[in-house]
Motif scaffolding. Structure first.
Motif, PDB file in Angstrom:
ATOM      1  N   ASP A 138       0.886  -1.274  -0.145  1.00 13.19           N
ATOM      2  CA  ASP A 138       0.159   0.106  -0.123  1.00 13.19           C
ATOM      3  C   ASP A 138       0.748   1.175   0.037  1.00 13.19           C
ATOM      4  O   ASP A 138       1.978   1.134   0.447  1.00 13.19           O
ATOM      5  N   PRO A 139       0.386   2.353  -0.420  1.00 12.41           N
ATOM      6  CA  PRO A 139       0.951   3.597  -0.605  1.00 12.41           C
ATOM      7  C   PRO A 139       0.971   4.134   0.859  1.00 12.41           C
ATOM      8  O   PRO A 139       0.046   3.807   1.728  1.00 12.41           O
ATOM      9  N   ALA A 140       1.789   5.118   1.302  1.00 15.56           N
ATOM     10  CA  ALA A 140       1.805   5.901   2.311  1.00 15.56           C
ATOM     11  C   ALA A 140       0.519   6.583   2.782  1.00 15.56           C
ATOM     12  O   ALA A 140       0.038   6.710   3.871  1.00 15.56           O
ATOM     13  N   VAL A 141      -0.126   7.019   1.739  1.00 16.47           N
ATOM     14  CA  VAL A 141      -1.083   7.942   1.796  1.00 16.47           C
ATOM     15  C   VAL A 141      -2.116   7.541   0.512  1.00 16.47           C
ATOM     16  O   VAL A 141      -1.645   7.513  -0.413  1.00 16.47           O
ATOM     17  N   PHE A 142      -3.376   7.282   0.946  1.00 16.63           N
ATOM     18  CA  PHE A 142      -4.352   6.974  -0.074  1.00 16.63           C
ATOM     19  C   PHE A 142      -5.179   8.227  -0.661  1.00 16.63           C
ATOM     20  O   PHE A 142      -5.527   8.920   0.431  1.00 16.63           O
ATOM     21  N   THR A 143      -5.317   8.295  -1.690  1.00 15.61           N
ATOM     22  CA  THR A 143      -6.107   9.291  -2.110  1.00 15.61           C
ATOM     23  C   THR A 143      -7.579   8.514  -2.810  1.00 15.61           C
ATOM     24  O   THR A 143      -7.493   7.680  -2.832  1.00 15.61           O
ATOM     25  N   GLU A 144      -8.518   9.419  -3.318  1.00 18.80           N
ATOM     26  CA  GLU A 144      -9.689   8.892  -3.530  1.00 18.80           C
ATOM     27  C   GLU A 144      -9.729   8.151  -4.888  1.00 18.80           C
ATOM     28  O   GLU A 144     -10.408   7.232  -5.122  1.00 18.80           O
ATOM     29  N   GLU A 145      -8.385   8.511  -5.784  1.00 14.13           N
ATOM     30  CA  GLU A 145      -8.407   7.609  -6.733  1.00 14.13           C
ATOM     31  C   GLU A 145      -7.526   6.315  -6.573  1.00 14.13           C
ATOM     32  O   GLU A 145      -7.420   5.512  -7.635  1.00 14.13           O
ATOM     33  N   THR A 146      -7.196   6.167  -5.529  1.00 13.23           N
ATOM     34  CA  THR A 146      -6.123   4.895  -5.211  1.00 13.23           C
ATOM     35  C   THR A 146      -7.066   3.607  -5.335  1.00 13.23           C
ATOM     36  O   THR A 146      -8.161   3.498  -4.632  1.00 13.23           O
ATOM     37  N   GLU A 147      -6.588   2.588  -6.130  1.00 14.27           N
ATOM     38  CA  GLU A 147      -7.469   1.381  -6.296  1.00 14.27           C
ATOM     39  C   GLU A 147      -6.700   0.392  -5.046  1.00 14.27           C
ATOM     40  O   GLU A 147      -5.395   0.435  -5.117  1.00 14.27           O
ATOM     41  N   PRO A 148      -7.417  -0.158  -4.412  1.00 14.57           N
ATOM     42  CA  PRO A 148      -6.879  -1.353  -3.647  1.00 14.57           C
ATOM     43  C   PRO A 148      -6.082  -2.532  -4.156  1.00 14.57           C
ATOM     44  O   PRO A 148      -6.418  -2.885  -5.289  1.00 14.57           O
ATOM     45  N   ARG A 149      -4.874  -2.403  -3.496  1.00 15.54           N
ATOM     46  CA  ARG A 149      -3.671  -3.449  -4.147  1.00 15.54           C
ATOM     47  C   ARG A 149      -4.249  -5.036  -3.741  1.00 15.54           C
ATOM     48  O   ARG A 149      -4.165  -5.862  -4.691  1.00 15.54           O
ATOM     49  N   GLU A 150      -5.051  -5.211  -2.964  1.00 16.48           N
ATOM     50  CA  GLU A 150      -5.831  -6.628  -2.604  1.00 16.48           C
ATOM     51  C   GLU A 150      -7.109  -6.391  -2.055  1.00 16.48           C
ATOM     52  O   GLU A 150      -7.560  -5.347  -1.551  1.00 16.48           O
ATOM     53  N   VAL A 151      -8.078  -7.291  -2.295  1.00 18.43           N
ATOM     54  CA  VAL A 151      -9.410  -7.350  -2.068  1.00 18.43           C
ATOM     55  C   VAL A 151      -9.270  -7.623  -0.163  1.00 18.43           C
ATOM     56  O   VAL A 151      -8.334  -8.385   0.177  1.00 18.43           O
ATOM     57  N   PRO A 152     -10.058  -6.617   0.337  1.00 16.08           N
ATOM     58  CA  PRO A 152      -9.915  -6.790   1.826  1.00 16.08           C
ATOM     59  C   PRO A 152     -10.166  -8.097   2.304  1.00 16.08           C
ATOM     60  O   PRO A 152     -11.210  -8.834   1.785  1.00 16.08           O
ATOM     61  N   ARG A 153      -9.430  -8.541   3.393  1.00  9.98           N
ATOM     62  CA  ARG A 153      -9.692  -9.779   3.908  1.00  9.98           C
ATOM     63  C   ARG A 153     -11.145  -9.665   4.586  1.00  9.98           C
ATOM     64  O   ARG A 153     -11.892 -10.785   4.712  1.00  9.98           O
ATOM     65  N   GLY A 154     -11.473  -8.618   5.510  1.00  9.54           N
ATOM     66  CA  GLY A 154     -12.623  -8.497   6.240  1.00  9.54           C
ATOM     67  C   GLY A 154     -13.866  -8.275   5.463  1.00  9.54           C
ATOM     68  O   GLY A 154     -13.737  -7.741   4.569  1.00  9.54           O
TER      69      GLY A 154
END
Length: 358
Positions: A138-154
């Motif tokens: 993951d990047p240090a800071v997410f912006t609204e345009e950032t796509e998730p690198r992996e599908v959340p586990r939760g």
């Protein structure tokens, strides 16, 4: 559009999830706004009466999500605020299956009803920064345009991704409706009662050994302010909503006067199960991953569009501390002694592991 948006207070507003803390407070605040003619609170038929006094100026309707289609059309609704989300599974109320039905199926049915509501011109949807998931990449800071690198586990993170996908489809079909998606950081503050506040209220707080994630919080009152502005003003788009700045987990625990109890990473899920059993709160993989990796989002888009900056993460956390026994549950000397015991225990474990391997 200038900062602060344009005036667009709707006449009739429907708020879902008014049987819960956030929904009840949003509905009550809207009902007190003279610009809004009518506030209708919607919740499930089996919802409780905890917030009855708060909702004395709100028309409350208890219906299943599948019955909303005709209701929205009959009420000539101008705006819908969707807050009826479950953030963690409750074993006593159907567990993960019931949570998914509420978050995913319920949201899909609501948006289908919104699509058929002829007068609807505004939709505000509660989302979460959990949409970004967590990953070592993951990047240090997410912006609204950032796509998730992996599908959340939760489960909650996955539900949020599904929900936002439905909203994108709704925007394509109803381009005449101003749709606002708010990705909230975890709530905290003097009045908030959440998984996170219960976590920090424990005298001994389980953490992951070797991890000290960066965290952001959002004061509950600032969440109410952003939601209110989203309804009475026009702010189309998706926005990160969090308090500027960060706190590391270790800093937060020390500020709260609690004692961190490091556990090995595979054991934190076990610690979460123990916490549920002892009534400390319900923890899911979303929370566990947050305490391992942390998450920080950029809020400049919110500040520019709304002309509003939430109080900082540190200020929000300090307000939570002041409301809980003055922020101190153990003295400085007791804290140092407890931390020494924890460190001694870690050294003993390390020594035993070395002895077995030699």
């Amino acid at each position: 559009m200038t900062p602060g948006g344009t005036s667009g207070a709707p006449g009739v507003v429907v708020v879902t999830g008014v049987g819960r803390y956030l929904g009840a407070h949003v509905a009550a605040r809207l009902a007190a706004d003279p610009r809004i003619e009518r506030v209708i609170g919607v919740d499930a038929p089996d919802s409780g009466t905890e917030f009855t006094d708060l909702l004395d100026r709100v028309e409350r309707i208890r219906v299943d999500s599948g019955s909303l289609g005709g209701l929205l059309a009959d009420l000539d609704v101008d705006a819908v605020v969707h807050l009826a989300l479950v953030t963690s599974p409750d074993p006593q109320h159907g567990g993960r299956s019931a949570m998914k039905d509420q978050n995913v199926i319920g949201s899909m049915q609501l948006l289908a009803a919104c699509q058929r509501a002829p007068r609807l011109r505004k939709l505000v949807v509660r989302s979460s920064t959990a949409a970004y998931g967590v990953s070592f990449r993951d990047p240090a800071v997410f912006t609204e345009e950032t796509e998730p690198r992996e599908v959340p586990r939760g489960g909650f993170g996955r539900d949020i991704l599904d929900l936002e996908g439905y909203v994108r489809g709704f925007r394509r079909r109803r381009s005449d409706v101003t749709a606002t998606v708010l990705r909230f950081a975890p709530f905290i503050g003097s009045t908030a009662d959440t998984t996170l506040t219960r976590y920090f209220s424990q005298p001994f707080v389980p953490t992951v050994f070797g991890r000290d994630p960066r965290l952001q919080f959002l004061h509950f009152d600032d969440a109410l302010e952003v939601l209110h502005r989203s309804i009475v003003e026009d702010h189309p788009g998706t926005y990160n909503v969090a308090g500027p700045g960060v706190l590391s987990l270790s800093q937060a625990i020390r500020r709260a006067g609690r004692v961190a109890v490091p556990v090995l990473e595979p054991g934190l899920s076990g610690a979460a199960a123990l916490a549920r059993t002892m009534g400390f709160g319900r923890y899911g993989l979303d929370q566990v991953d947050l305490f391992v990796h942390g998450r920080v989002v950029d809020t400049s888009q919110l500040e520019q569009e709304y002309g509003f900056t939430p109080r900082s993460t540190v200020e929000a956390f300090e307000d939570f501390i002041r409301a809980h026994h003055g922020g101190v549950v153990v003295t400085r000397d007791q804290l140092a002694a407890a931390e020494k015991l924890v460190l001694d225990g870690i050294r003993q474990v390390r020594s035993a592991v070395r002895d077995r391997s030699s």
